[in-house]
Write an enzyme that holds these catalytic residues in place. Structure first.
Site, PDB file in Angstrom:
ATOM      1  CE  LYS A 112     -10.420  28.477  15.383  1.00 37.68           C
ATOM      2  NZ  LYS A 112     -11.644  29.234  14.253  1.00 37.68           N
ATOM      3  CE  LYS A 193     -17.305  31.633  19.505  1.00 34.53           C
ATOM      4  NZ  LYS A 193     -17.769  31.741  17.919  1.00 34.53           N
ATOM      5  CE  LYS A 196     -20.938  24.294  15.545  1.00 36.03           C
ATOM      6  NZ  LYS A 196     -20.374  24.838  14.407  1.00 36.03           N
TER       7      LYS A 196
HETATM    8  P1  AMP Z   1     -20.498  28.972  13.899  1.00 42.60           P
HETATM    9  O1  AMP Z   1     -20.315  27.735  14.489  1.00 42.60           O
HETATM   10  O2  AMP Z   1     -18.253  29.329  14.410  1.00 42.60           O
HETATM   11  O3  AMP Z   1     -19.411  28.295  12.053  1.00 42.60           O
HETATM   12  O4  AMP Z   1     -21.124  29.450  13.453  1.00 42.60           O
HETATM   13  C1  AMP Z   1     -21.997  29.507  12.472  1.00 42.60           C
HETATM   14  C2  AMP Z   1     -23.127  31.504  12.629  1.00 42.60           C
HETATM   15  O5  AMP Z   1     -23.723  30.857  14.095  1.00 42.60           O
HETATM   16  C3  AMP Z   1     -21.966  32.171  13.046  1.00 42.60           C
HETATM   17  O6  AMP Z   1     -22.702  33.487  12.658  1.00 42.60           O
HETATM   18  C4  AMP Z   1     -21.399  32.353  14.470  1.00 42.60           C
HETATM   19  O7  AMP Z   1     -21.324  34.046  14.667  1.00 42.60           O
HETATM   20  C5  AMP Z   1     -23.342  32.034  14.712  1.00 42.60           C
HETATM   21  N1  AMP Z   1     -22.674  31.937  16.375  1.00 42.60           N
HETATM   22  C6  AMP Z   1     -21.637  30.768  17.121  1.00 42.60           C
HETATM   23  N2  AMP Z   1     -21.659  30.723  17.863  1.00 42.60           N
HETATM   24  C7  AMP Z   1     -22.626  31.900  18.659  1.00 42.60           C
HETATM   25  C8  AMP Z   1     -22.672  32.391  19.626  1.00 42.60           C
HETATM   26  N3  AMP Z   1     -22.698  31.896  20.471  1.00 42.60           N
HETATM   27  N4  AMP Z   1     -23.990  33.217  19.664  1.00 42.60           N
HETATM   28  C9  AMP Z   1     -24.299  33.726  18.899  1.00 42.60           C
HETATM   29  N5  AMP Z   1     -23.866  33.872  17.777  1.00 42.60           N
HETATM   30  C10 AMP Z   1     -23.327  32.593  17.399  1.00 42.60           C
END
Ligand code: AMP
Ligand code: TRP
Length: 331
Positions: A112, A193, A196
């Site tokens: 970031k 991965k 959003k």
């Molecule tokens: P975030 O959207 O970054 O706040 O992620 C929220 C939760 O979702 C965290 O536990 C991340 O590790 C999980 N997560 C986000 N994107 C992925 C993905 N592409 N595959 C698996 N887990 C995800």
């Protein structure tokens, strides 16, 4: 008594099947064996540029997704991080025992710091310390998250060891709990991965209607040219989704066609879309129903935050005491 843990998601946009498979599905599966505290971590979300006017809707949307996906408020606590001030107070205590070099080497921070044109703020640097505070306040023994969060949890364990070593045994070392979908890849750029930040075509949102799910999957990248006999990242991702959303027969059927090199990806994608729709359909319906009951959702978030605060307060005072910061007992 059920062991406790905290996990959370930032209210930064629509929740997608990566979030669902990486985190929320594990939370639901563990509800009977653990007492989960599920945070909507708004203080984490403001470490990057955001729109103040969009925040309140995002927090409510996250709560709707949590509930619709199957978090049961009778078994679990759903809370808003900023309503429990002990989170930031605890983070301050931990900031003061965490070397800057530990946070500077966290991969998400380094990434970031490179991307953000306006430069990084103190909050972003201290992000994983606030996350450690979230986890430690509930004396979490496990933390179910996607794989991308593993470095943050490693740092949490280091902070736990630093605290315990200096002030006496207080916190357990939380283990990372990875579910079956620990890493779901983007539909459009399958070497990255699902996220959003890669745009709506790259993910399937929990609230996407069936026609959108079909359209997104039909455009998902599969073969990207020669891969030296290896399965291409996009195809691998579709098979991973199929292994989670479809029956073993369906998976076996398409795997066989793939091995025989007679697979038609359009057919595989249609079947996968059907199976994803049948899992997400009920979630979408429940979400719709809940969205008509804003008072219910608001009360639940306020009550959950109160309950979380009671637990957090006790741990926070214990940590303060160990650090020599309680001056007037019974105050
Ligand atoms: P975030 O959207 O970054 O706040 O992620 C929220 C939760 O979702 C965290 O536990 C991340 O590790 C999980 N997560 C986000 N994107 C992925 C993905 N592409 N595959 C698996 N887990 C995800
Ligand atoms: N950093 C996590 C993410 O982006 C969100 C988070 C904040 C979290 N605090 C937490 C996850 C505590 C688990 C436990 O996904």
């Amino acid at each position: 008594m059920r062991q406790r843990y905290f996990s959370g998601i930032q209210p930064t946009g629509e929740l997608h099947i990566g979030n669902y498979l990486g985190a929320i599905k594990s939370w639901i599966g563990l509800q009977d064996t653990y007492e989960g505290i599920f945070g909507i971590v708004d203080y984490h979300a403001i470490t990057e540029p955001y729109k103040p006017s969009a925040m309140s809707k995002r927090v409510i949307d996250a709560a709707l997704d949590y509930l619709a996906a199957g978090l049961n408020p009778n078994k679990s606590i759903i809370m808003i991080q900023s309503l429990v001030p002990e989170h930031t107070e605890m983070a301050w205590l931990l900031n003061c025992i965490t070397p800057v070099s530990w946070v500077e080497r966290v991969p998400t921070y380094k990434e970031k710091a490179k991307q953000l044109k306006i430069g990084v703020n103190m909050g972003l640097l201290s992000y994983p310390v606030l996350m450690a505070a979230d986890i430690m306040l509930y004396k979490s023994t496990i933390v179910p998250v996607g794989e991308d969060q593993a470095p943050h949890l490693e740092l949490t364990r280091e902070i736990v060891r630093a605290f315990n070593g200096r002030f006496g045994d207080t916190f357990p070392e939380p283990q990372t709990y990875l579910g079956s979908g620990a890493r779901i890849m983007s539909l459009t750029e399958p070497t990255r991965k699902m996220s959003k930040s890669l745009g709506p075509q790259s993910y399937i949102a929990l609230s996407d209607p069936p026609y959108v799910i079909r359209a997104k999957l039909s455009k998902a990248v599969t073969d990207i040219g020669p891969t030296g006999g290896e399965i291409s990242p996009g195809t691998k991702n579709l098979f991973q989704l199929m292994s989670i959303f479809s029956s073993a027969e369906t998976y076996g059927h398409f795997k066989k066609l793939y091995d025989e090199e007679t697979i038609r990806y359009s057919e595989m994608k249609e079947k996968l879309a059907d199976d994803i729709i049948s899992v997400l359909g009920p979630i979408r319906d429940r979400r719709q129903e809940l969205s008509l009951k804003p008072d219910y959702v608001r009360d639940l978030l306020i009550e959950g935050s109160h309950k979380a605060r009671e637990i957090a307060r006790e741990t926070f005072l214990e940590a303060k005491d160990k650090m020599g910061l309680i001056y007037f007992y019974g105050e």
